[in-house]
Design a protein around this motif. Sequence first.
Motif, mmCIF file in Angstrom:
data_model
loop_
_atom_site.group_PDB
_atom_site.id
_atom_site.type_symbol
_atom_site.label_atom_id
_atom_site.label_comp_id
_atom_site.label_asym_id
_atom_site.label_seq_id
_atom_site.Cartn_x
_atom_site.Cartn_y
_atom_site.Cartn_z
ATOM 1 N N ASP A 87 0.694 -1.120 0.136
ATOM 2 C CA ASP A 87 0.044 -0.112 -0.005
ATOM 3 C C ASP A 87 0.812 1.353 -0.054
ATOM 4 O OD1 ASP A 87 -2.326 -1.270 0.028
ATOM 5 O OD2 ASP A 87 -2.530 -1.346 2.182
ATOM 6 N N LYS A 98 -0.868 4.298 -2.332
ATOM 7 C CA LYS A 98 -1.889 4.183 -3.004
ATOM 8 C C LYS A 98 -3.246 4.703 -2.691
ATOM 9 C CE LYS A 98 0.229 -0.363 -4.779
ATOM 10 N NZ LYS A 98 -0.031 -1.914 -4.712
ATOM 11 N N TYR A 100 -7.233 3.791 -3.426
ATOM 12 C CA TYR A 100 -8.229 2.806 -4.270
ATOM 13 C C TYR A 100 -9.611 3.395 -4.129
ATOM 14 C CZ TYR A 100 -4.623 -0.469 -2.427
ATOM 15 O OH TYR A 100 -3.527 -1.131 -2.188
#
Length: 394
Positions: A87, A98, A100
Amino acid sequence: MFVRAIIGSSYNSRQYTRWGNFYYFYYWGGTMISNQILQSTIDGLKNITRKDLSVVEKEGKVIATTEENMIGRQIDAIENFVGSQADSQLILGYQYFKVYDNGIPEYVIQVKGEDEDGYRIGKIAAFQIQSLLVAYKERYDKDNFIKNLLLDNLLLVDIYSRAKKLHIENNIRRIVYLIETNIDKDMNIVEIVRSIFPAKTKDFVTAVDEHSIILVKELREKETMDEIEKIAKMISDTLSTELDVKVYISIGTVVSDLKDVSRSYKEAKMALEVGKIFESDKYIVNYEKLGIGRLIYQLPLSLCKMFIKEVLHGLTMDDFDDETLATVNKFFENNLNVSETSRQLYIHRNTLVYRLDKLQKMTGLDLRNFDDAIIFKITLMVSKYMMYMDKMVY
């Protein structure tokens, strides 16, 4: 795939298509947040944290940043990071996080620095952008529902079931405003109109095409037509001041059921067209005040031509000089009052009588007679309508 119909923002991987009267931007794996919103978000975070941040597309292109000369730069390491299970990651003095969308990486947040503060700030920024994604998606789900509602693309049972899921109330008084400008398509008029009603989350604003947008406005229980027109005036004044453009606004009728919103839109659409023909000097047109123009607009051209031929006996409006037409229009404005008309035209009463007699010889119509005046008034309006339709054809 997400679908929107909004103008003037910077988006990626977009295609244009047309459905009904709406132009849609189709996003293949893209987002619904403009680069301008992303830039504003990270600018605000930097003001608080004093840390430089960037928002990077999953393909590696920097689309928003607080660092000079970073915008548009390609970061090759992003592709491998997006494809990994991690992540967050530290690469060459930058930390990456990241963001999402439905479990799929949509953006990457880049934070300059390797310290613990940078890590914490990066996580906060990623959470903030992800929250924006959720909020925007919910808003555009509602927008898409309204677009389909306006176009009559929903079954009655679907209208109420989808409205319930989206928390849109049914039995609320609403009205449709159709706003048209000559604004350049790269300017985001949709967001400007939304900003006029920042606290009114139950109002919906959506694009029609490059120059027109729709506002579906929720009304108070006892909001009068004067108040409704004041809202149009406020929108017109705001857009004219901020964008320095002419704004035309038409208003449909008030409806109390979601299924009738499309009717209000069609009425506003007709009002805009009728206003351009018969009330070209007005910038706000109300469907309920269109009068006889609304009737003429719906007449077939063949019937209009027959009417003109019968009334004018082969003459056309080109056979009347500007002075005569200006006199007639002023005569109608003053309710066939000879004295007041001659006073406003700064001519002698006998001069006005002479002009009216001249018109009577040409047409057989004495405008001092109420019935004849009505016939000639309708003749003028029908002629305007025919001229407008000829221009539309060519």
